[in-house]
Design an enzyme around this catalytic site. Structure first.
Site, PDB file in Angstrom:
ATOM      1  N   ARG A  79      42.735 -52.175 -17.909  1.00 38.77           N
ATOM      2  CA  ARG A  79      43.189 -52.135 -16.506  1.00 38.77           C
ATOM      3  C   ARG A  79      44.200 -53.237 -16.192  1.00 38.77           C
ATOM      4  O   ARG A  79      44.279 -53.705 -15.072  1.00 38.77           O
ATOM      5  CB  ARG A  79      41.963 -52.220 -15.574  1.00 38.77           C
ATOM      6  CG  ARG A  79      42.159 -51.511 -14.233  1.00 38.77           C
ATOM      7  CD  ARG A  79      42.257 -50.014 -14.405  1.00 38.77           C
ATOM      8  NE  ARG A  79      42.934 -49.364 -13.303  1.00 38.77           N
ATOM      9  CZ  ARG A  79      42.322 -48.821 -12.257  1.00 38.77           C
ATOM     10  NH1 ARG A  79      41.020 -48.832 -12.174  1.00 38.77           N
ATOM     11  NH2 ARG A  79      43.017 -48.238 -11.312  1.00 38.77           N
ATOM     12  N   GLU A 105      44.402 -34.375 -26.604  1.00 37.62           N
ATOM     13  CA  GLU A 105      43.127 -33.860 -26.114  1.00 37.62           C
ATOM     14  C   GLU A 105      42.347 -35.028 -25.567  1.00 37.62           C
ATOM     15  O   GLU A 105      42.361 -36.111 -26.157  1.00 37.62           O
ATOM     16  CB  GLU A 105      42.322 -33.215 -27.253  1.00 37.62           C
ATOM     17  CG  GLU A 105      42.804 -31.846 -27.640  1.00 37.62           C
ATOM     18  CD  GLU A 105      42.677 -31.599 -29.129  1.00 37.62           C
ATOM     19  OE1 GLU A 105      42.098 -32.440 -29.840  1.00 37.62           O
ATOM     20  OE2 GLU A 105      43.190 -30.562 -29.584  1.00 37.62           O
ATOM     21  N   TYR A 117      47.003 -40.637 -18.046  1.00 36.22           N
ATOM     22  CA  TYR A 117      47.882 -39.584 -18.557  1.00 36.22           C
ATOM     23  C   TYR A 117      48.585 -38.846 -17.413  1.00 36.22           C
ATOM     24  O   TYR A 117      49.778 -38.553 -17.497  1.00 36.22           O
ATOM     25  CB  TYR A 117      47.092 -38.600 -19.426  1.00 36.22           C
ATOM     26  CG  TYR A 117      46.486 -39.233 -20.664  1.00 36.22           C
ATOM     27  CD1 TYR A 117      47.185 -40.207 -21.383  1.00 36.22           C
ATOM     28  CD2 TYR A 117      45.228 -38.870 -21.126  1.00 36.22           C
ATOM     29  CE1 TYR A 117      46.638 -40.796 -22.513  1.00 36.22           C
ATOM     30  CE2 TYR A 117      44.676 -39.454 -22.258  1.00 36.22           C
ATOM     31  CZ  TYR A 117      45.380 -40.416 -22.945  1.00 36.22           C
ATOM     32  OH  TYR A 117      44.840 -41.000 -24.065  1.00 36.22           O
TER      33      TYR A 117
END
Ligand SMILES: CC(C)(COP(=O)(O)OP(=O)(O)OC[C@H]1O[C@@H](n2cnc3c(N)ncnc32)[C@H](O)[C@@H]1OP(=O)(O)O)[C@@H](O)C(=O)NCCC(=O)NCCS
Length: 148
Positions: A79, A105, A117
């Protein structure tokens, strides 16, 4: 925004890679899997802070596609932008190599990775039922792609 170094990884980095993998993943890859990746010629790249490995990516090239097989950041520094940094470097090198897209995936319940993503431009292109082992059963995979 802090900056980190980015460099290709090799066999001598395996102990550090595996230590991060085991700390960060609920179902970590074994050292043998990383060795196979290196042997197969997949790209292993690392983010370094003052010479210490803090995250890595594993990428397989298939023609003009790049398959992101693993992306992992040391839990001690998550983070703080390291995952995004690794993705950005990967995009740059993929574009430079003439790639058209990056495919991956991800566990359907991996909210942190999916948020990363999606913020980087990946969208879902498929869904694999019961793809991953999970406590007490199996977990679906989301297949995601980012056009470069
Ligand atoms: C997924 C992972 C690689 C993200 O790395 P990171 O360095 O912590 O991520 P970043 O700091 O670059 O975060 C970039 C963005 O992703 C999203 N994100 C990352 N971690 C998040 C979390 N725990 N919850 C919600 N969103 C998160 C946010 O949008 C974040 O941007 P912001 O901090 O400005 O809000 C890291 O959590 C990890 O290694 N997890 C274990 C291994 C794993 O699941 N890998 C993915 C396998 S497909």
């Amino acid at each position: 925004m802090p900056t980190w170094d980015w460099a290709a990884l090799a066999g001598e980095d395996l102990p550090e890679i595996v230590a991060i993998e085991e700390a960060a993943h609920s179902y970590p890859w074994s050292e043998a899997i990383f060795e196979d990746c290196l042997r197969a010629g997949y790209r292993l790249d690392g983010a370094f802070s003052r010479g210490q490995l803090i995250g890595y990516s594993v990428v397989m090239s298939v023609l003009d596609e790049r398959h992101l097989l693993n992306l992992c950041v040391d839990p001690a520094v998550q983070r703080r932008g390291v995952g995004r940094f690794l993705l950005e470097r990967l995009f740059e090198s993929a574009r430079a190599g003439g790639a058209r897209c990056v495919i991956l995936e991800v566990r359907a319940g991996n909210d942190a990775a999916i948020a990363l993503y999606e913020s980087a431009g990946f969208t879902e292109i498929g869904h694999r039922k019961a793809y991953y082992p999970a406590p007490g059963g199996r977990e679906d995979a989301r297949v995601m792609r980012c056009l470069l």
